[in-house]
Design a protein around this motif. Structure first.
Motif, PDB file in Angstrom:
ATOM      1  N   UNK A  28       5.980   4.370  -0.693  1.00 41.85           N
ATOM      2  CA  UNK A  28       4.893   5.261  -1.098  1.00 41.85           C
ATOM      3  C   UNK A  28       3.775   5.247  -0.056  1.00 41.85           C
ATOM      4  N   UNK A  29       3.317   6.427   0.327  1.00 42.72           N
ATOM      5  CA  UNK A  29       2.242   6.589   1.292  1.00 42.72           C
ATOM      6  C   UNK A  29       1.012   7.132   0.558  1.00 42.72           C
ATOM      7  N   UNK A  30      -0.101   6.380   0.509  1.00 46.65           N
ATOM      8  CA  UNK A  30      -1.251   6.784  -0.305  1.00 46.65           C
ATOM      9  C   UNK A  30      -1.985   8.016   0.224  1.00 46.65           C
ATOM     10  N   UNK A  31      -2.789   8.581  -0.666  1.00 43.20           N
ATOM     11  CA  UNK A  31      -3.661   9.715  -0.361  1.00 43.20           C
ATOM     12  C   UNK A  31      -4.874   9.242   0.444  1.00 43.20           C
ATOM     13  N   UNK A  50      15.384  -0.357  -8.087  1.00 47.55           N
ATOM     14  CA  UNK A  50      14.535   0.305  -7.097  1.00 47.55           C
ATOM     15  C   UNK A  50      13.572  -0.706  -6.483  1.00 47.55           C
ATOM     16  N   UNK A  51      13.639  -0.857  -5.178  1.00 53.03           N
ATOM     17  CA  UNK A  51      12.716  -1.706  -4.437  1.00 53.03           C
ATOM     18  C   UNK A  51      11.482  -0.859  -4.157  1.00 53.03           C
ATOM     19  N   UNK A  52      10.356  -1.161  -4.808  1.00 52.15           N
ATOM     20  CA  UNK A  52       9.160  -0.326  -4.725  1.00 52.15           C
ATOM     21  C   UNK A  52       8.208  -0.879  -3.674  1.00 52.15           C
ATOM     22  N   UNK A  53       8.022  -0.121  -2.607  1.00 52.32           N
ATOM     23  CA  UNK A  53       7.161  -0.513  -1.497  1.00 52.32           C
ATOM     24  C   UNK A  53       5.994   0.469  -1.379  1.00 52.32           C
ATOM     25  N   UNK A  54       4.827  -0.045  -1.006  1.00 57.68           N
ATOM     26  CA  UNK A  54       3.663   0.797  -0.762  1.00 57.68           C
ATOM     27  C   UNK A  54       3.026   0.392   0.560  1.00 57.68           C
ATOM     28  N   UNK A  55       2.436   1.370   1.239  1.00 55.85           N
ATOM     29  CA  UNK A  55       1.740   1.107   2.494  1.00 55.85           C
ATOM     30  C   UNK A  55       0.269   0.839   2.212  1.00 55.85           C
TER      31      UNK A  55
END
Length: 270
Positions: A28-31, A50-55
């Protein structure tokens, strides 16, 4: 990469849910002004496996002491570099980006295809027109008053208490840098990707007309689908249950279609 850039790896990529045998990965790439924690609650409704990754972009939360990145040419390559340790197997990778994050996600997909020969299983873009189109309205200026007015207009994660003196000094530098990035990002000519694209939009989003979001069809040689929601720019908070349902559907469909095609060897145009 110059030595004065922030370190890569764990400081950039946050794992909101770890799966020992991940069947897919969602990055996921934030706003603009957003943080990795925006996506933390998604672990409760995303499909099992689901491997949930965020930047986490520099200049906010636990990276607040680091300089913000204000150009796409600097930001996207650093995200791709930090992502490399998470691409050590064939698990399908789906990218999601909301608002500014949609453009960052597009550039990450393009770099993965062009420089690494790895086509993501899918790209989900939200509340943003495709990058090759002229904006519907002028981006806000960089004064505190202009930035605060824009944040209040779009709604979402910034409540009035966060924008009061004392806290705004912590919030506004990253917002200012992010708006500078989107203001100057103009990829011409259009550089197509082969990654399948799904576009989401709120029908009441005055800054991002839903019918223009459908023109993301032009950025890919792969398949394209779109879906509209009631609500404005942050429809995904206003109608979380419906958003979760559609996200689940899109992620599972893309991951299933891309399971045998995570390494394509194909390069994007441009």
């Amino acid at each position: 990469m110059s030595s004065d850039r922030p370190p890569t790896g764990a400081s950039w990529i946050r794992r909101n849910r770890r799966c020992r045998d991940a069947q897919m990965r969602l990055l996921c790439l934030p706003h603009a002004g957003g943080t990795a924690s925006f996506h933390h609650s998604w672990a409760s409704w995303l499909p099992e496996g689901t491997d949930l990754l965020s930047v986490q972009y520099p200049g906010r939360q636990d990276r607040i002491s680091e300089p913000c990145v204000s150009t796409m040419d600097d930001l996207a390559p650093q995200v791709v570099q930090a992502l490399q340790p998470h691409l050590d197997d064939d698990s399908p990778l789906v990218l999601f980006g909301h608002s500014m994050g949609a453009w960052v996600a597009f550039e990450v997909a393009r770099l993965l295809e062009m420089s690494f020969g790895r086509r993501p299983a899918g790209l989900i873009v939200s509340a943003q027109i495709p990058p090759h189109l002229p904006p519907e309205r002028e981006w806000p200026g960089e004064s505190d008053d202009e930035l605060i007015a824009e944040l209040r207009r779009t709604g979402g994660t910034y409540s009035d208490p966060m924008l009061q003196p004392g806290l705004r000094e912590l919030v506004l530098p990253s917002v200012r840098a992010d708006f500078r990035l989107v203001r100057h990002y103009s990829p011409q000519p259009l550089r197509k990707i082969s990654t399948p694209v799904t576009a989401f939009a709120g029908v009441d989003d005055t800054g991002v007309p839903w019918n223009r979001v459908a023109e993301w069809n032009d950025v890919t040689t792969g398949t394209f689908t779109s879906h509209t929601f009631p609500g404005g720019h942050f429809y995904l908070l206003e109608h979380e249950q419906e958003f979760a349902r559609q996200m689940n559907h899109a992620v599972q469909r893309m991951a299933g279609d891309g399971a045998s095609h995570s390494h394509t060897g194909q390069h994007a145009d441009g």
